[in-house]
Design an enzyme around this catalytic site. Sequence first.
Site, short mmCIF file in Angstrom:
data_model
loop_
_atom_site.label_atom_id
_atom_site.label_comp_id
_atom_site.label_asym_id
_atom_site.label_seq_id
_atom_site.Cartn_x
_atom_site.Cartn_y
_atom_site.Cartn_z
N GLY A 247 42.90 88.13 -39.37
CA GLY A 247 43.74 89.21 -38.86
C GLY A 247 43.71 89.23 -37.34
N GLY A 248 42.83 90.05 -36.79
CA GLY A 248 42.79 90.30 -35.34
C GLY A 248 42.83 89.05 -34.47
N ASN B 146 47.22 86.66 -40.31
CA ASN B 146 47.92 87.85 -40.80
C ASN B 146 48.15 88.78 -39.61
OD1 ASN B 146 48.76 90.19 -42.06
ND2 ASN B 146 46.78 90.64 -43.01
N TRP B 147 49.41 88.88 -39.19
CA TRP B 147 49.71 89.69 -38.01
C TRP B 147 49.80 91.18 -38.33
CZ3 TRP B 147 54.02 86.40 -35.11
CH2 TRP B 147 53.42 85.26 -34.56
N LYS B 148 49.66 91.53 -39.58
CA LYS B 148 49.71 92.95 -40.00
C LYS B 148 50.91 93.64 -39.35
CE LYS B 148 44.71 92.78 -40.36
NZ LYS B 148 43.56 93.50 -40.83
N GLY C 263 38.47 93.70 -40.11
CA GLY C 263 38.77 94.49 -38.91
C GLY C 263 37.58 95.25 -38.36
N GLU D 18 38.01 88.47 -49.34
CA GLU D 18 37.99 89.31 -48.15
C GLU D 18 37.15 90.56 -48.43
OE1 GLU D 18 41.38 88.29 -45.30
OE2 GLU D 18 42.04 89.92 -46.57
N GLU E 237 44.17 96.19 -47.44
CA GLU E 237 44.89 97.33 -46.84
C GLU E 237 45.98 97.82 -47.79
OE1 GLU E 237 45.65 95.42 -43.07
OE2 GLU E 237 43.51 95.56 -42.64
N HIS F 298 46.25 92.37 -50.50
CA HIS F 298 45.38 92.55 -49.33
C HIS F 298 44.68 93.90 -49.45
CE1 HIS F 298 44.17 93.25 -45.17
NE2 HIS F 298 44.24 91.94 -45.01
N SER G 149 36.94 89.41 -40.15
CA SER G 149 36.40 89.24 -38.80
C SER G 149 36.07 87.78 -38.47
CB SER G 149 35.19 90.15 -38.59
OG SER G 149 35.56 91.50 -38.74
#
Length: 251
Positions: free
Chosen positions: A236-237, A11-13, A175, A169, A99, A97, A215
């Site tokens: 993500g990251g 997920n490149w957000k 994150g 998640e 977020e 998600h 993470s």
Amino acid sequence: MNARKPIIAGNWKMYKTVTESVTAARRLRELLASPPPVEVIVAPPFVSIAPVADAFQGSGLQVAGQNLFWETEGAFTGEVSGDMLVSAGCSHVIVGHSERRHLFGETDAHVHKKVGAALACGLVPIMCVGETDAERDQEQTFSVLDKQMGNGLHSLTAAQVEGLVIAYEPVWAIGTGNTATDSQAQEVHAFLRAWIGKKFGDALANTIRILYGGSVKPDNVRGLMAMPDIDGALVGGASLDPTSFEKLVCF
Ligand code: PEP
């Protein structure tokens, strides 16, 4: 590892311009010239979906939207429909998600409509569920997940749920660098699989894929993937750098 084909999804957000997205997609394609037996999905920002899908053409690498709106078209400024995602080259879409839930006020009812809209246009929804830190501290993890699953999948048939991927998640792990331990994640995945079994039958419980997200990094992916009910990762990251994402895919 179990018999379900693992999925590693990035997920490149809200990272990477179109040019940066295409550069990363091409690099990933090079790195995964002989991909392992894993489904690989990347969710770029909306504007980069079509060029990334183009860069992946013929490689088997798949593209997901990070969100969609439930209506098919209309005066909904700023929103994107499932058909638009399909036409841009998506096979999957992330729904609910944390977020979206916590920063943009998405409710279980919205998630439910989005899951239905995704299925209706042939997209595989990756439906995210997870508890906050406070909810875990108050021992509400399972009741929160029960509610998110029940509301999100409300009125769907087993045949529809077959077309879904679930992502656990925990909000406190996204994150933050605080990944769930292998056994914390396994405990929840087993709960979610049993939940599916109770509502939709054992056959579906045994085949549905449940990803862990929070993470995940090249140095913790193996332990998580060794758990019997963890079928992949939503990352993500660590998905932003193609070299790191390749390590995750080739765990
Ligand atoms: C995510 O965005 O779904 C996620 C799990 O992020 P991170 O890997 O950075 O925790």
